[in-house]
Every structure is written in C-alpha cells, then in structure tokens.
Design a protein around this motif. Structure first.
Motif, PDB file in Angstrom:
ATOM      1  N   LEU A   1     -76.905 -31.976  77.997  1.00 50.80           N
ATOM      2  CA  LEU A   1     -77.837 -31.375  77.061  1.00 50.80           C
ATOM      3  C   LEU A   1     -78.101 -31.329  75.428  1.00 50.80           C
ATOM      4  N   TYR A   2     -76.730 -31.022  75.417  1.00 53.12           N
ATOM      5  CA  TYR A   2     -76.466 -30.786  73.393  1.00 53.12           C
ATOM      6  C   TYR A   2     -77.532 -31.855  72.607  1.00 53.12           C
ATOM      7  N   VAL A   3     -76.867 -33.343  73.898  1.00 55.58           N
ATOM      8  CA  VAL A   3     -78.383 -34.324  72.486  1.00 55.58           C
ATOM      9  C   VAL A   3     -79.853 -34.156  72.845  1.00 55.58           C
ATOM     10  N   MET A   4     -79.551 -33.656  74.173  1.00 56.13           N
ATOM     11  CA  MET A   4     -81.343 -34.100  74.912  1.00 56.13           C
ATOM     12  C   MET A   4     -81.956 -33.005  73.377  1.00 56.13           C
TER      13      MET A   4
ATOM     14  N   GLN B   1     -95.280 -38.248  70.950  1.00 53.77           N
ATOM     15  CA  GLN B   1     -95.887 -37.388  69.879  1.00 53.77           C
ATOM     16  C   GLN B   1     -95.271 -36.641  68.685  1.00 53.77           C
ATOM     17  N   HIS B   2     -93.948 -36.279  69.042  1.00 54.58           N
ATOM     18  CA  HIS B   2     -93.397 -36.370  68.198  1.00 54.58           C
ATOM     19  C   HIS B   2     -92.062 -37.277  67.648  1.00 54.58           C
ATOM     20  N   LYS B   3     -92.761 -38.491  68.378  1.00 51.12           N
ATOM     21  CA  LYS B   3     -91.624 -39.475  67.567  1.00 51.12           C
ATOM     22  C   LYS B   3     -89.724 -39.909  67.972  1.00 51.12           C
ATOM     23  N   THR B   4     -90.117 -39.101  69.268  1.00 53.70           N
ATOM     24  CA  THR B   4     -88.510 -38.718  69.469  1.00 53.70           C
ATOM     25  C   THR B   4     -88.453 -39.123  71.154  1.00 53.70           C
ATOM     26  N   LEU B   5     -89.452 -40.443  71.117  1.00 55.28           N
ATOM     27  CA  LEU B   5     -88.844 -40.807  72.979  1.00 55.28           C
ATOM     28  C   LEU B   5     -87.786 -41.728  72.400  1.00 55.28           C
ATOM     29  N   PHE B   6     -86.718 -41.166  72.359  1.00 56.25           N
ATOM     30  CA  PHE B   6     -85.775 -42.722  72.268  1.00 56.25           C
ATOM     31  C   PHE B   6     -85.008 -42.994  73.616  1.00 56.25           C
ATOM     32  N   PRO B   7     -84.616 -44.711  73.738  1.00 54.13           N
ATOM     33  CA  PRO B   7     -83.857 -44.788  75.249  1.00 54.13           C
ATOM     34  C   PRO B   7     -82.944 -44.610  75.814  1.00 54.13           C
ATOM     35  N   GLU B   8     -82.353 -43.704  75.008  1.00 56.79           N
ATOM     36  CA  GLU B   8     -80.983 -42.859  75.249  1.00 56.79           C
ATOM     37  C   GLU B   8     -81.361 -40.953  76.286  1.00 56.79           C
TER      38      GLU B   8
ATOM     39  N   MET C   1     -82.443 -34.123  69.624  1.00 55.03           N
ATOM     40  CA  MET C   1     -82.844 -35.625  69.888  1.00 55.03           C
ATOM     41  C   MET C   1     -84.593 -35.448  68.357  1.00 55.03           C
ATOM     42  N   ALA C   2     -84.780 -34.454  68.409  1.00 49.45           N
ATOM     43  CA  ALA C   2     -86.179 -34.743  67.390  1.00 49.45           C
ATOM     44  C   ALA C   2     -85.473 -34.308  66.064  1.00 49.45           C
ATOM     45  N   ARG C   3     -84.323 -35.505  65.086  1.00 45.73           N
ATOM     46  CA  ARG C   3     -83.622 -35.636  64.680  1.00 45.73           C
ATOM     47  C   ARG C   3     -84.516 -35.667  63.150  1.00 45.73           C
ATOM     48  N   THR C   4     -85.032 -34.909  63.500  1.00 48.94           N
ATOM     49  CA  THR C   4     -86.385 -34.798  62.022  1.00 48.94           C
ATOM     50  C   THR C   4     -86.669 -33.344  61.487  1.00 48.94           C
ATOM     51  N   SER C   5     -86.238 -33.007  62.547  1.00 51.55           N
ATOM     52  CA  SER C   5     -86.603 -31.489  62.733  1.00 51.55           C
ATOM     53  C   SER C   5     -85.649 -30.190  62.810  1.00 51.55           C
ATOM     54  N   VAL C   6     -85.737 -29.193  61.750  1.00 54.14           N
ATOM     55  CA  VAL C   6     -84.916 -28.617  61.208  1.00 54.14           C
ATOM     56  C   VAL C   6     -84.456 -27.337  61.978  1.00 54.14           C
ATOM     57  N   SER C   7     -85.383 -26.991  62.902  1.00 52.63           N
ATOM     58  CA  SER C   7     -85.290 -26.487  63.792  1.00 52.63           C
ATOM     59  C   SER C   7     -84.520 -26.633  65.456  1.00 52.63           C
TER      60      SER C   7
ATOM     61  N   GLY D   1     -86.247 -23.829  69.860  1.00 55.55           N
ATOM     62  CA  GLY D   1     -86.504 -25.488  68.889  1.00 55.55           C
ATOM     63  C   GLY D   1     -86.289 -26.310  69.029  1.00 55.55           C
ATOM     64  N   ALA D   2     -85.726 -26.984  70.908  1.00 53.00           N
ATOM     65  CA  ALA D   2     -85.494 -28.041  71.183  1.00 53.00           C
ATOM     66  C   ALA D   2     -87.500 -28.196  71.643  1.00 53.00           C
ATOM     67  N   GLN D   3     -87.558 -29.310  71.891  1.00 49.56           N
ATOM     68  CA  GLN D   3     -89.102 -29.718  72.265  1.00 49.56           C
ATOM     69  C   GLN D   3     -89.075 -29.662  73.525  1.00 49.56           C
ATOM     70  N   THR D   4     -90.542 -29.334  74.048  1.00 47.01           N
ATOM     71  CA  THR D   4     -90.922 -28.480  74.666  1.00 47.01           C
ATOM     72  C   THR D   4     -90.853 -29.046  76.292  1.00 47.01           C
ATOM     73  N   PRO D   5     -90.759 -30.289  76.562  1.00 49.25           N
ATOM     74  CA  PRO D   5     -90.105 -30.505  77.609  1.00 49.25           C
ATOM     75  C   PRO D   5     -89.158 -30.096  78.064  1.00 49.25           C
TER      76      PRO D   5
END
Length: 480
Positions: free
Chosen positions: A146-149, A104-111, A152-158, A240-244
């Motif tokens: 965890l830092y990278v996860m 939904q956030h367009k942040t489901l990257f293969p990584e 991962m929402a690279r378009t979100s400033v928060s 700031g992180a994605q909720t999941p």
C-alpha cells in the motif's frame, strides 16, 4: 512435531499461493511484452489470478474444510473465508475500475498489478492467521504494498507526501504491534492466538505483560482501522493518493483491519477481564463516530469528507464488535466496502485527472449527467442509512444487536450511534441537494465532454442496484 506441510496445509493457503504466484509471474511478464502495450497482459493475468484465488477459496470450504493448519498457525472458518472474499471482490472491482483512471494521470505502471495481488495476499494472511507472528507478517505484506501504491504518482507532491506520512506513521504502528506481540509472548509463553490471549486472565505479573502487550497490539490495529486518536493520517492520505487507490484502501484495507478486530474479540475469553477490553474499545468507537461525523460536516472536498466518514463508520463497526455483534459487523463491513468502491469510482470519473471534486463542484450535476447524479445520490444516501437502501439495513441490524442487552454501556453506545447517524445525515444529504436542487452549475458538473465508459457504467449500475434491493436476498444470516 513435523514441519513438513501436508497437502491439506497447502490447499488451505492455496488462494494466497495463487495470488503471490501470479504476482511474481507478472513481474517477469512485464519485461516480455512491448512497452506500449505492457498493461493489458498484466491486467488479464491479474484478473485471472483473483478469479483463481476466489475458486480456490471456495474449494477450501469443502476440502480440507474448516479447521487449523500449519501447526495451528492458519485458521479457516466461515468468518475468515468471508473476510477473504471481501478482499478479493474489492481487488477485482479495483482492477476493473482503476487502470483507465491511473492512465489519465500517467501513473499506470506495470508494478501496480503485482502490488495489488501481494496486498490482497497480505490481507488474507492477516485475518486467517492463528498466530500473532503470521498476523504481523500479513500486515507488513499489505502495508508495504500500500505504501508504494499510494506514492505511485511520482510527479505529484501531494501523493508523495501522503505516502511518506502513511509510511512513517504506519511504521510506528507496526512497532507498537511488534512490541505488543513480544509482551504477549512474555506473559503467556506462546504467540498462538488463543494461548496468548488467555494470558490476560492469568494471575501475577505475567498477566500484566499480556495486558500491556494486547493494549499495544490494539494500538496498531486501531491505526490501520483509523480509529480516534490514531486517525490523523486518514484525510491527508485519502486526498493525496490516486482516487482508485484510495477506494481500494478505504474498502479492502479498512475491511482487513476491522476484520482482524472481529477475529481478536471472538477469541477473548468470556469474563470480567474480557468485558473490560470491550468497554475500552466501545469508548474509542463512540469517540471515533462522534469526531468523524463532526469534522466531516465542514468538509468541501468529497475525498476528505469520505475520509472522516470512514472514521465514523469504523466507530459504528467497533461499537458493534464491543457489544458482541459478529454477523452484523461482518455484514456492515461487506456493504460498507462496496459503497466505498462505488463512491470513489464515481469520484474518479468526475475528476478525469483534472478536477478536484467538491460539494459545490457537483451543483446541478443531474442536468448534465443524470445517471451519474442518481448513482451518487443512491450511494451517499445509503451511507447515511436512508431507507430502504442497504445502508439503512446494515445500521438497523447492528443497532438491534447492540440493543439486545440491558447493560448501561450498551445503551450509551446505542444512543451515541443513533445520534451520530442523525448528524451524518446532514452532510450526506448535501450531495443530493447539490446535485438536484441547485440552479447554478458547479465546475465539475459543467464538464460536458466526460467520456463514455461502458464497463464503469455497468459496474456502478450493478452496485447501485445491489444497494437498492440487495437487502431483500442478502442479509446477515446468509454470511455464516
């Protein structure tokens, strides 16, 4: 001494090897599948990898069995096996929950999938390590993933801000831990867990090295566990992180840090010096549970509320550890991890990639989404310790263990824990009050086009059922 690992050595770490192997395989597979369908094969591969690690973990209890491996650098015990089981269960539930919400956030990257598996392997090395070097390597594996996860929402400033904040403060905490290991080695001549901690009881200046080293190491562990005064990153990163991802960090990530705390204090030799360290952690625990609950009282955002709540729950667990609670602390940790996963799963569902879930936003939720409101109330009332939900029994078992001793210190911790539970009841009850007793409809509750998600619904139903009646058949004695 032979440096060639035996078959028993390899079997002992087979769960970690499976996770790392599947993670590396998924890095290759992502380039072999069509771009528009790259998440499904990786999801299946990751689920199979975690299930395989679970089977391997169960198999290790029989062959090679409990003991020390790799020259006493890896330890298998009922405690480490249960802690590893908590991480794997949290990882599996995260895989079942996270992908649709990240999409939904367009942040489901293969990584995402290999990062999750690497993170789980790091957690298992963290608490299964019997050498401070292995423990540190496990910490860095899980931290880097965890830092990278989180970012991962690279378009979100928060999201980027929370990742940077966690990375910078986490790097400082890692530095403290590494310097602590160096001092522990200087005081004892070994980085083996038992040998290095025995240096605390030596005479002369060597003991000072060990004391300083252990203190610095505890600073790093306290940062990962979000204990006061090393907690400042928690609310901003959780929000700031994605909720999941927040749910995974609040369950498995928190469990790994507190699990390491249990392991460390199980290996501190009995004596006056050992009691001094327990008193120190008891004071930190009391301050943590008090500060976390007081600040949580005025939070409107549910993610920030749960962030401060996590600080207070870490305080409860560490208070139990300081008073000798092993089984009870592990039971609390297991139940608390599942509660966090369920809470953040429902928050993810209510957000739908568009909303910020606040206390006022869920007003009158029961009218529009009655099952969601019921599950949310069960979860938050369980956090509060409302009988007969599982949160009540976790606190009861822990407080009973603290109350077993007549020491004044234990009595103070017991009084502080009970008083803080009363304070926490106020802000947890607000969720049920808003959902069922408000006439006006909140912004989130008023959204009527929430999609049907059978997998999520069934999973939350099972978890809610466990929180309601799980204590009947699952109690601390079933763990070890």
């Amino acid at each position: 001494m032979s440096y060639t690992p035996s078959s028993n050595d390899l079997i002992a770490i087979s769960p970690m090897l499976i996770l790392c192997g599947v993670a590396l395989l998924s890095l290759v597979v992502q380039f072999l599948v069509p771009k528009e369908d790259d998440s499904k094969p990786l999801w299946v591969l990751s689920v199979l990898g975690i299930l395989g690690a679970m089977y391997a973990l169960y198999h290790t209890t029989g062959s090679p069995g409990y003991g020390k491996f790799f020259g006493s650098q890896i330890s298998l015990s009922p405690l480490t096996v249960w802690l590893s089981g908590i991480y794997l269960i949290a990882g599996l539930i995260t895989l079942l929950i996270a992908p649709p919400f990240l999409a939904q956030h367009k942040t489901l990257f293969p990584e995402f999938f290999p990062l999750l598996l690497f993170c789980l392997s790091g957690m298992m090395f963290l608490t299964s390590g019997y050498d401070f070097i292995v423990i540190f390597v496990g910490l860095e594996i899980l931290s880097l993933a965890l830092y990278v996860m989180i970012g991962m929402a690279r378009t979100s400033v928060s999201s980027l801000e929370s990742a940077m904040k966690y990375f910078l403060l986490g790097s400082f905490s890692s530095g403290f831990m590494l310097l602590g290991i160096a001092f522990l080695y200087g005081g004892s001549g070994t980085t083996n867990l038992d040998g290095a901690l025995r240096g605390l009881f030596l005479k002369g200046y060597e003991s000072n090295f060990s004391k300083l080293g252990f203190g610095l190491f505890l600073v790093g562990v306290s940062f990962k566990a979000a204990l006061v005064p090393f907690h400042s990153w928690t609310p901003d990163v959780y929000e700031g992180a994605q909720t999941p991802i927040t749910g995974f960090m609040a369950s498995a990530g928190k469990a790994s840090a507190l699990g390491l705390m249990i392991v460390l204090f199980n290996h501190i030799p009995v004596g006056e010096m050992g009691e001094s360290w327990k008193v120190l952690m008891g004071v930190i625990a009391l301050v943590s549970m008090t500060w976390g609950n007081i600040v949580a009282l005025k939070q409107e955002n549910l993610k920030r509320m749960l962030a401060y709540s996590s600080i207070s729950h870490a305080g409860y667990i560490v208070a139990g550890i300081a008073c000798g609670a092993g089984l009870e602390a592990l039971y609390y940790l297991f139940s608390y991890s599942l509660l966090n996963l369920a809470a953040f799963a429902i928050i993810s569902y209510l957000e739908q990639g568009k909303h910020e879930v606040t206390v006022n936003g869920i007003a009158h939720l029961s009218a529009e989404h009655p099952l969601t409101a019921l599950s949310l109330s069960i979860i938050f009332l369980s956090f509060a310790g409302f009988p007969p939900l599982i949160g009540f029994w976790t606190k009861l078992f822990l407080l009973q263990k603290i109350a077993e001793s007549d020491l004044l210190f234990n009595r103070i911790l017991l009084f502080g824990a009970v008083a803080n539970s009363c304070v926490a009841f106020y802000y947890y009850m607000k969720i049920t009050i808003q959902s069922y007793m408000k006439q006006e409809t909140g912004a989130v509750a008023g959204v009527r086009d929430l999609p049907s998600m059978p997998t999520l619904g069934f999973l939350v139903f099972l978890l809610s059922l466990f929180f309601t009646v799980g204590w009947v058949f699952f109690q601390p004695g079933a763990l070890l």
